[in-house]
Enzyme design. Structure first.
Site, PDB file in Angstrom:
ATOM      1  CG  HIS A 145      43.356  46.336  34.908  1.00  0.00           C
ATOM      2  ND1 HIS A 145      44.726  45.764  35.289  1.00  0.00           N
ATOM      3  CD2 HIS A 145      43.663  47.496  34.606  1.00  0.00           C
ATOM      4  CE1 HIS A 145      45.512  46.763  35.425  1.00  0.00           C
ATOM      5  NE2 HIS A 145      45.135  47.865  34.895  1.00  0.00           N
ATOM      6  CB  SER A 146      45.640  44.908  31.883  1.00  0.00           C
ATOM      7  OG  SER A 146      46.932  44.554  31.082  1.00  0.00           O
ATOM      8  CG  LEU A 147      46.188  39.120  29.450  1.00  0.00           C
ATOM      9  CD1 LEU A 147      46.310  39.200  27.882  1.00  0.00           C
ATOM     10  CD2 LEU A 147      47.431  38.173  29.806  1.00  0.00           C
TER      11      LEU A 147
ATOM     12  CB  SER B  23      40.038  43.952  29.037  1.00  0.00           C
ATOM     13  OG  SER B  23      41.097  44.215  28.548  1.00  0.00           O
TER      14      SER B  23
ATOM     15  CG  PHE C 200      38.766  48.915  33.846  1.00  0.00           C
ATOM     16  CD1 PHE C 200      37.588  49.890  33.346  1.00  0.00           C
ATOM     17  CD2 PHE C 200      38.477  48.084  34.915  1.00  0.00           C
ATOM     18  CE1 PHE C 200      36.447  49.752  34.036  1.00  0.00           C
ATOM     19  CE2 PHE C 200      37.084  48.083  35.639  1.00  0.00           C
ATOM     20  CZ  PHE C 200      36.100  48.914  35.037  1.00  0.00           C
TER      21      PHE C 200
END
EC number: 3.1.1.3
Length: 725
Positions: free
Chosen positions: A360-362, A364, A519
């Site tokens: 999720h976010s960073l 990923s 995500f």
């Protein structure tokens, strides 16, 4: 223990409060003519032992909350408890194997991550809490006393009995349906006088079936697939400031519900079990390096809470762009996933499924960089060991003891050995660290100078850094490059310049992930900032076959990937179907109105065009018109057929043009990469208002979870009961 509880006859003060009890509790009054006493005259044959249920205690919002185990776990704990064996050292796995209950200690421990141990209790009797309607279990010892008292009261038909607990609380058993609990008097005298019933009584219940609590069924034992989930910036992962463990718990719960509703046939045929999602935490190890102390020294005292939030959350992005802390982050993520995977296989030796990863976010971006720098075969990994771009000095093979002997400081080796300081750790030590270990000033200077000189020599003698993936440009075919770059001569060649940071050595995973789910990912933005203009369509992860970039349309952090693969073509991302099928109603309504307005616009323009042509047409002579009447009529008769043929051809061409074949490269095995969620109706009113929430919505999004399950089970040849549209 039991001497502290004693029988007492009913006090007059209790009788004076019967009216209060009847008003506060809908249960029948003990003074009613037939209440429950007349029904229980032959109570000796009606007594049945209470059915226990196991609970564990969690601290939620600084309050103790008792949560029941699911029915299967509680049954396993009860069987282990009643097996007659010594409970000391007995360990019972619960919650799908994610927690272990040490029966003798009555404690519950997390298996795969760090978490405070929680108390476990075998519960039979409960009382209602002070500020909420949740019931709190009594201790096991006092519950046993209550049960024995209840049994005697039922057997002998003798009620209105009073018990006093060790903490001076009073419990009165009026009848089987009316049992109350009084708190001790706050101002009791120092002589230890007997407490009396004061204040509002609290309801007492016997057995978990008589209290309002949700008890879930157990999880399927069979695990089909394992997914590691890596969080983004900061310690909190949603608007409720919950940890990655709590958010992944929600994600897992949603997946279990969707398996029952959308994979019902496969479950009935026992083709599938469940997918296990395990969190990976890198924030805590990063901020335990001492960097928070360094930041605190330079942080301004004003707007303290905002600055603390910035240091603890936003700065994680800058930490990842720092070579030093980026190395710490990627090492932590990879080592945690490898450790958890090894431990998972030890605890699940029959596991034959695959592994996927999600970020999720960073998180990923971290996984993306790790995946792009993996090696497909063991031979590549062996070759990398001989590569000249390894940060460690290959020529320095001396041990710490030999180094100290060379510096004539052998007497301090025992100090470092006691502190478990090896050669690499000593290179990171400061003068203050050595001073705290008791090293005198002279030896400290020698040691620091030695390692400083050694580091400078390594920097001078280190060859030119290769790409982050550890592979030179010369041995990469042009068609397999990652980005497009044009040299001074104008020739556009694909050059493999690496996608990660060139000064970071990326660790290896001990497994090959099947699918990578991102995500709310900023991968596209970071690649662009790093100077990568496009991704070669032939490029794919060395060890991972699939890649899905999932995002909410209002997510301010998310970016697309497909335009970097096909920069010259504009096309929409794939719309993720609603988990109940079709599109959301407001989206269909919006599309319908848009289509209607376009049709009206086209019809209006067509009418205006025909009218303009009729005005500008030249008049025909009367004689010419009469001579060509038959031809005109023939043309009019044949024109509908011609128009219909033309319309049919145009329609078929239009249909063909609506769905053009889009080649988005091999990053996802030739399939589409970008998948967008459907916004909720309330979110469409103001996209700015829901921007932050959109970035944190994935943990409880049924549409997101269903897409993940669908893609995972498709690799096993298992599909949804009904395909979503």
């Amino acid at each position: 223990m039991r001497e502290q509880f004693h029988w007492k006859s009913e006090m007059s003060s209790a009788e004076s409060q019967q009216e209060q009890l009847s008003q506060s509790d809908p249960s029948p009054s003990p003074n009613s003519c037939s209440s429950f006493e007349l029904l229980d005259m032959d109570a000796g044959s009606l007594y049945e032992p209470v059915s226990p249920h196991w609970f564990y205690c969690k601290i939620i919002d600084s309050k103790e909350t008792w949560i029941p185990f699911n029915s299967e776990d509680s049954q396993q704990l009860e069987e282990a408890y009643g097996s007659g064996k010594n409970c000391d050292g007995r360990v019972v796995p619960t919650d799908g194997g994610r927690y272990d209950v040490h029966l003798g200690e009555r404690m519950r421990y997390a298996v795969y991550w760090d978490e405070l141990a929680s108390e476990v209790r075998r519960c039979t009797w409960f009382y209602k809490g002070d500020k909420d309607n949740k019931y709190v279990p009594y201790s096991e010892s006092f519950s046993q006393v209550l049960e024995e008292t209840y049994m005697l009261a039922v057997t002998l038909d003798e009620w209105k009995k009073k018990l006093e607990s060790p903490n001076r609380e009073i419990i009165i058993l009026h009848n089987p349906k009316l049992m109350v609990h009084y708190q001790p008097v706050a101002g009791s005298d120092e002589w230890g006088s007997t407490p009396t019933e004061q204040g509002r009584p609290r309801t007492v219940k016997r057995g978990v079936e008589n209290i309002s609590v949700d008890i879930h069924c157990g999880e399927p034992l069979q695990i089909d697939h394992l997914v590691f989930v890596v969080h983004g910036i900061g310690p909190a992962c949603d608007l409720r400031f919950r940890s990655i463990v709590q958010c992944v718990n929600d994600f897992r719960s949603v997946s279990l519900n969707l398996l029952q509703t959308h994979f019902k046939k496969a479950q009935e045929n026992q083709q599938i079990g469940r997918v296990e999602f395990l969190p990976v935490n890198w924030h805590s190890p990063l901020h335990s390096t001492g960097v928070d102390v360094d930041l605190q020294r330079i942080t301004l005292p004003s707007i303290n809470r905002l600055r603390h939030f910035t240091n603890d959350t936003i700065l994680d992005v800058f930490f990842y762009n720092s070579p030093t802390y980026c190395q710490t982050i990627v090492d932590t993520v990879a080592s945690e996933m490898n450790r958890i995977y090894t431990l998972f296989l030890q605890r699940n030796p029959d596991f034959k499924g695959g592994v996927s990863i999600a970020g999720h976010s960073l998180g990923s971006l971290i996984l993306f960089d790790i995946l792009t720098n993996q090696k497909d075969s063991l031979g590549d990994m062996d070759n990398e060991k001989d590569a000249p771009n390894i940060v460690m000095d290959q020529g320095d093979t001396l041990t710490l003891e030999e180094d100290l002997k060379k510096l004539q400081l052998s007497e301090f080796f025992s100090v470092f050995e006691k502190e478990k300081v090896d050669k690499e750790a000593l290179a990171l030590c400061t003068d203050k660290d050595l001073q705290e270990m008791g090293i005198p000033l002279g030896p400290r200077k020698k040691i620091l100078n030695h390692f400083r000189t050694r580091k400078n020599l390594m920097d001078i003698n280190r060859p030119t850094l290769q790409p982050a993936s550890g592979v030179t440009v010369s041995n990469i075919p042009k068609e397999s490059g990652v980005c497009s770059k044009t040299d001074a001569t104008g020739n556009g060649d694909y050059l493999h310049v690496g996608i990660g940071q060139v000064s970071v050595k990326y660790p290896r995973l001990i497994y090959k992930p099947e699918i990578f789910f991102a995500f709310g990912s900023p991968i596209g933005m970071f690649l662009t900032v790093r100077g990568l203009k496009r991704i070669d369509p032939n490029y794919k992860f060395p060890t991972c076959k699939g890649f899905f970039n999932i995002y909410h349309p209002f997510d301010p952090v998310a970016y697309r990937i497909e335009p970097m693969v096909v920069p010259g073509v504009e096309f929409e991302p794939m719309l993720i179907p609603h988990h109940k099928g079709r599109k959301r109603m407001h989206l269909e309504l919006r599309e319908g109105l848009t289509r209607m307005s376009m049709d009206l616009k086209n019809n209006l323009l067509g009418s205006l065009r025909m009218a303009w042509k009729s005005f500008t047409r030249a008049p025909y002579p009367a004689l010419q018109a009469s001579e060509t009447t038959e031809e005109t009529e023939a043309e009019c008769e044949s024109s509908p057929e011609k128009l219909s043929d033309v319309n049919t051809e145009e329609t078929s061409v239009a249909v063909k043009e609506e769905v053009p074949p889009i080649n988005v490269g091999m990053l996802n095995g030739g399939q589409r990469i970008d998948y967008v969620l459907q916004e909720k109706p309330i979110e469409s009113f103001n996209e700015y208002l829901f921007a932050l929430q959109s970035h944190l919505c994935y943990w409880e999004s049924e549409d997101t979870v269903l897409l993940v399950l669908k893609e995972i089970y498709q690799t096993q040849g298992i599909f949804l009961d009904q395909p979503l549209q």
